[in-house]
Scaffold this active site. Structure first.
Site, PDB file in Angstrom:
ATOM      1  CD  GLU A   1       1.135   9.715 -33.360  1.00  0.00           C
ATOM      2  OE1 GLU A   1       1.093  10.946 -33.191  1.00  0.00           O
ATOM      3  OE2 GLU A   1       0.688   9.147 -34.358  1.00  0.00           O
TER       4      GLU A   1
ATOM      5  CB  CYS B   1       1.649  15.244 -27.318  1.00  0.00           C
ATOM      6  SG  CYS B   1       0.024  14.519 -27.546  1.00  0.00           S
TER       7      CYS B   1
HETATM    8  P1  NAP Z   1      10.125   9.263 -23.416  1.00  0.00           P
HETATM    9  O1  NAP Z   1      11.133   9.455 -22.361  1.00  0.00           O
HETATM   10  O2  NAP Z   1      10.565   9.343 -24.830  1.00  0.00           O
HETATM   11  O3  NAP Z   1       9.465   7.832 -23.110  1.00  0.00           O
HETATM   12  C1  NAP Z   1       8.386   7.362 -23.866  1.00  0.00           C
HETATM   13  C2  NAP Z   1       8.294   5.852 -23.743  1.00  0.00           C
HETATM   14  O4  NAP Z   1       9.424   5.260 -24.386  1.00  0.00           O
HETATM   15  C3  NAP Z   1       8.311   5.351 -22.303  1.00  0.00           C
HETATM   16  O5  NAP Z   1       7.427   4.259 -22.189  1.00  0.00           O
HETATM   17  C4  NAP Z   1       9.749   4.915 -22.121  1.00  0.00           C
HETATM   18  O6  NAP Z   1       9.891   3.934 -21.138  1.00  0.00           O
HETATM   19  C5  NAP Z   1      10.028   4.354 -23.490  1.00  0.00           C
HETATM   20  N1  NAP Z   1      11.447   4.240 -23.830  1.00  0.00           N
HETATM   21  C6  NAP Z   1      12.441   5.063 -23.453  1.00  0.00           C
HETATM   22  N2  NAP Z   1      13.608   4.631 -23.989  1.00  0.00           N
HETATM   23  C7  NAP Z   1      13.324   3.519 -24.710  1.00  0.00           C
HETATM   24  C8  NAP Z   1      14.092   2.601 -25.490  1.00  0.00           C
HETATM   25  N3  NAP Z   1      15.407   2.760 -25.638  1.00  0.00           N
HETATM   26  N4  NAP Z   1      13.473   1.558 -26.077  1.00  0.00           N
HETATM   27  C9  NAP Z   1      12.143   1.375 -25.936  1.00  0.00           C
HETATM   28  N5  NAP Z   1      11.358   2.219 -25.203  1.00  0.00           N
HETATM   29  C10 NAP Z   1      11.938   3.270 -24.610  1.00  0.00           C
HETATM   30  O7  NAP Z   1       8.916  10.288 -23.269  1.00  0.00           O
HETATM   31  P2  NAP Z   1       8.105  10.674 -21.956  1.00  0.00           P
HETATM   32  O8  NAP Z   1       8.997  11.538 -21.117  1.00  0.00           O
HETATM   33  O9  NAP Z   1       7.477   9.476 -21.351  1.00  0.00           O
HETATM   34  O10 NAP Z   1       6.905  11.534 -22.558  1.00  0.00           O
HETATM   35  C11 NAP Z   1       6.998  12.905 -22.854  1.00  0.00           C
HETATM   36  C12 NAP Z   1       7.176  13.136 -24.331  1.00  0.00           C
HETATM   37  O11 NAP Z   1       6.184  12.436 -25.060  1.00  0.00           O
HETATM   38  C13 NAP Z   1       7.025  14.579 -24.703  1.00  0.00           C
HETATM   39  O12 NAP Z   1       8.080  14.926 -25.550  1.00  0.00           O
HETATM   40  C14 NAP Z   1       5.684  14.641 -25.429  1.00  0.00           C
HETATM   41  O13 NAP Z   1       5.583  15.658 -26.385  1.00  0.00           O
HETATM   42  C15 NAP Z   1       5.606  13.292 -26.049  1.00  0.00           C
HETATM   43  N6  NAP Z   1       4.227  12.888 -26.294  1.00  0.00           N
HETATM   44  C16 NAP Z   1       3.779  12.804 -27.583  1.00  0.00           C
HETATM   45  C17 NAP Z   1       2.468  12.419 -27.842  1.00  0.00           C
HETATM   46  C18 NAP Z   1       1.922  12.306 -29.248  1.00  0.00           C
HETATM   47  O14 NAP Z   1       0.846  11.771 -29.406  1.00  0.00           O
HETATM   48  N7  NAP Z   1       2.624  12.762 -30.260  1.00  0.00           N
HETATM   49  C19 NAP Z   1       1.604  12.133 -26.781  1.00  0.00           C
HETATM   50  C20 NAP Z   1       2.095  12.221 -25.491  1.00  0.00           C
HETATM   51  C21 NAP Z   1       3.409  12.605 -25.253  1.00  0.00           C
HETATM   52  P3  NAP Z   1      10.274   4.320 -19.628  1.00  0.00           P
HETATM   53  O15 NAP Z   1       9.202   5.225 -19.123  1.00  0.00           O
HETATM   54  O16 NAP Z   1      10.294   2.987 -18.961  1.00  0.00           O
HETATM   55  O17 NAP Z   1      11.615   4.986 -19.708  1.00  0.00           O
END
Ligand code: NAP
Length: 515
Positions: free
Chosen positions: A256, A295
């Site tokens: 997602e 999102c």
């Molecule tokens: P993110 O930086 O991609 O992180 C998301 C999750 O992935 C966090 O728990 C992060 O952990 C983890 N992560 C990062 N690198 C990883 C790796 N190499 N291996 C495994 N896990 C890893 O996103 P965010 O900044 O938290 O959230 C914002 C984004 O999420 C926006 O782009 C938004 O559009 C999107 N979003 C989408 C939805 C949907 O339903 N489609 C809903 C909400 C948000 P850490 O925090 O520990 O780094």
């Protein structure tokens, strides 16, 4: 100083070192640290598979549903304390925090309710049996069975409660244990929920584990029966897709990701209609709720060209009415962005958009000396087809008005430039416009929200994710699918076609059926 704890392999643990600092984005005060360094995640994966899985599979769907209800009730009981954490650690207004927590408990309760339709069998039927050969004695049918692995749930920072508990609801009801890893910057609320679940013994041991801090080598331990449900940015999603857990070992992955959701104002809706009021109200809410860190937030606003200026001014007025400030104050309607990193990215993103647009209200400037605040920002594009509006998600209270020629064809062409969205919305009272555009937008949208004067009063708003409807979208949005009522269980289950003697096939291998 608080150190967040992880609940893994049956005990609370903390990783080595300081790890990541969790900050109050209003005051910039460091509230806690989270580290997963040195934690044995392989042991946790085995613990979930070996203890949690069998314990859940020994429960009926109805018993698992009761557990979900108990989690919802226990979380609701602690609502005030959780709201406080949302305000302090995520910069949520009280309304934003309630939206997250109440969304979580409502989803758990909804899933407990969906289970009432499920049979008292260890599998879910999928269609009836059918004769396969010359004799009706030899039949085939499909059933869904619980996968034998672990459900790893990696969540974004913006919905620490809802994001975690909606995934948990689907997985546990399907009979698959979970390991929940929230976005680290806002993990305090998720950790508090983990304590509630464990300390009240609401689930069998091994069914629920919790990881505070980065994912470390977690994916290295996953195999063919495990699932990862990921929510986050496209870039992290792309990174995960290439991981050997999925490419080589056959674990399942649902992504997602981000989405440049569009809303389209039909040429028929004049500003004295209830439909137009709903368009302005819903758009302003979707852009500013949770400081636009949603999102499903609206990013692109398509308006017939001859009205673009006038509609942009109406929207700017609504944006300007949103009271921005300290989220702990009850009258505040929008708080800060969540992290310093977010603020940097957002300021740069707004500046890039502004190079190709007129800024109608707001802008990239930080609005306070302390805290990660920006103003609700609306831009009016110079050229609607400019790639910057369709390729860059600025995860903030920011949206752009894109003039179009008033035809469904042009609107559809612009929406499709976003490469796939979680939700697209259309506001019109013209049935033909809604139908023509709806058919064009559907393949690009996980959800299609059609509004107008008739439903203006009742609409839930395009940004609201509902447990009964699927959440997820094609292309850029990740290509995944969550929720959607009982469809949400399928990710954690295997659909198996079984063939054999009629009564055996009909009973779905239930031992107590006559043969
Ligand atoms: P993110 O930086 O991609 O992180 C998301 C999750 O992935 C966090 O728990 C992060 O952990 C983890 N992560 C990062 N690198 C990883 C790796 N190499 N291996 C495994 N896990 C890893 O996103 P965010 O900044 O938290 O959230 C914002 C984004 O999420 C926006 O782009 C938004 O559009 C999107 N979003 C989408 C939805 C949907 O339903 N489609 C809903 C909400 C948000 P850490 O925090 O520990 O780094």
């Amino acid at each position: 100083m608080t150190t967040l704890q992880s609940y893994l392999a049956g005990r609370w643990q903390s990783g080595a070192g300081e790890g990541t600092a969790l900050v109050n984005p209003t005051t910039e005060e460091v509230l806690a640290h989270a580290s997963s360094s040195g934690l044995d995640l392989g042991e946790a994966v085995r613990h979930g598979r070996e203890l949690g899985g069998p314990a859940l599979r020994a429960m009926s769907f109805a018993q698992r549903a009761e557990s979900l209800r108990a989690v919802a009730a226990a979380v609701h009981e602690q609502r005030e304390a959780l709201i406080e954490l949302g305000v302090r650690n995520a910069g949520n207004t009280r309304g934003d925090a309630k939206f997250d927590i109440d969304g979580a408990t409502a989803t758990l309760t909804a899933y407990a309710g969906f289970a009432a339709a499920l049979p008292d069998t260890p599998f879910l039927p999928d269609g009836e049996g059918e004769a396969l050969g010359r004799s009706p004695r030899f039949q085939g049918r499909h059933v869904w069975v619980s996968r034998r692995g672990l459900g790893v749930h990696i969540n974004a920072f913006n919905f620490p409660a809802w994001g975690m508990l909606e995934k948990l609801a689907c997985s546990l009801l399907a009979g698959v244990p979970v390991l929940e890893k929230p976005g680290t910057p806002t993990a305090m609320m998720a950790e508090a929920i983990a304590h509630i679940i464990i300390e009240r013994e609401l689930l069998p041991e091994g069914a629920f584990q919790f990881l505070a801090g980065s994912a470390g080598d977690l994916l290295d331990h996953l195999g063919p029966q495990d699932n990862v449900a990921f929510t986050g940015s496209s870039s992290t999603g792309q990174l995960l897709r290439r991981h050997a857990a999925f490419v080589e070992r056959g674990a399942r992955l649902n992504v997602e990701a981000d989405s440049l959701n569009a809303t389209v104002l039909g040429p028929d809706l004049q500003d004295d209609t209830a439909g137009f009021d709903a368009f302005v109200r819903d758009t302003a809410r979707e852009v500013t709720q949770k400081a636009g860190q949603k999102c499903t937030a609206t990013r692109r606003i398509l308006v017939p060209a001859e009205r673009a200026e006038e509609v942009a001014e109406a929207l700017a007025e609504a944006f300007g009415n949103v009271k921005v400030g300290d989220p702990s104050e009850r009258e505040t309607r929008m708080g800060p962005l969540t992290t310093a990193g977010q603020l940097d990215e957002v300021q740069a993103g707004i500046a890039r958009l502004a190079e190709a647009a007129r800024t109608v209200i707001g802008g990239p400037e930080r609005t306070t000396e302390t805290g990660y605040f920006v103003a609700p920002t609306l831009l009016l594009a110079n050229h609607s087809s400019d790639a910057v509006f369709h390729g860059e998600e600025v995860f903030a209270p920011v949206a752009s008005v894109l003039p179009y020629d008033g035809t469904p064809g042009h609107a559809a062409e612009l929406v499709a430039r976003g490469s796939g969205a979680l939700v697209s919305s259309v506001f019109s009272d013209d049935k033909e416009f809604l139908v023509t555009l709806g058919h064009e937008l559907a393949p690009w949208s996980g959800r299609l929200y059609m509004s107008g004067s008739r439903v203006a009063e009742y609409g839930t708003g395009p940004g609201l994710v509902l447990p009964s409807l699927v959440h997820g979208g094609p292309g850029r949005a990740g290509g995944g699918e969550e929720l959607g009522g009982l469809r949400g269980l399928q990710f954690s289950m295997q659909r198996t076609a079984i063939q054999g003697f009629k009564t055996f096939v009909e009973s779905g291998f239930a031992a107590d059926r006559p043969d």
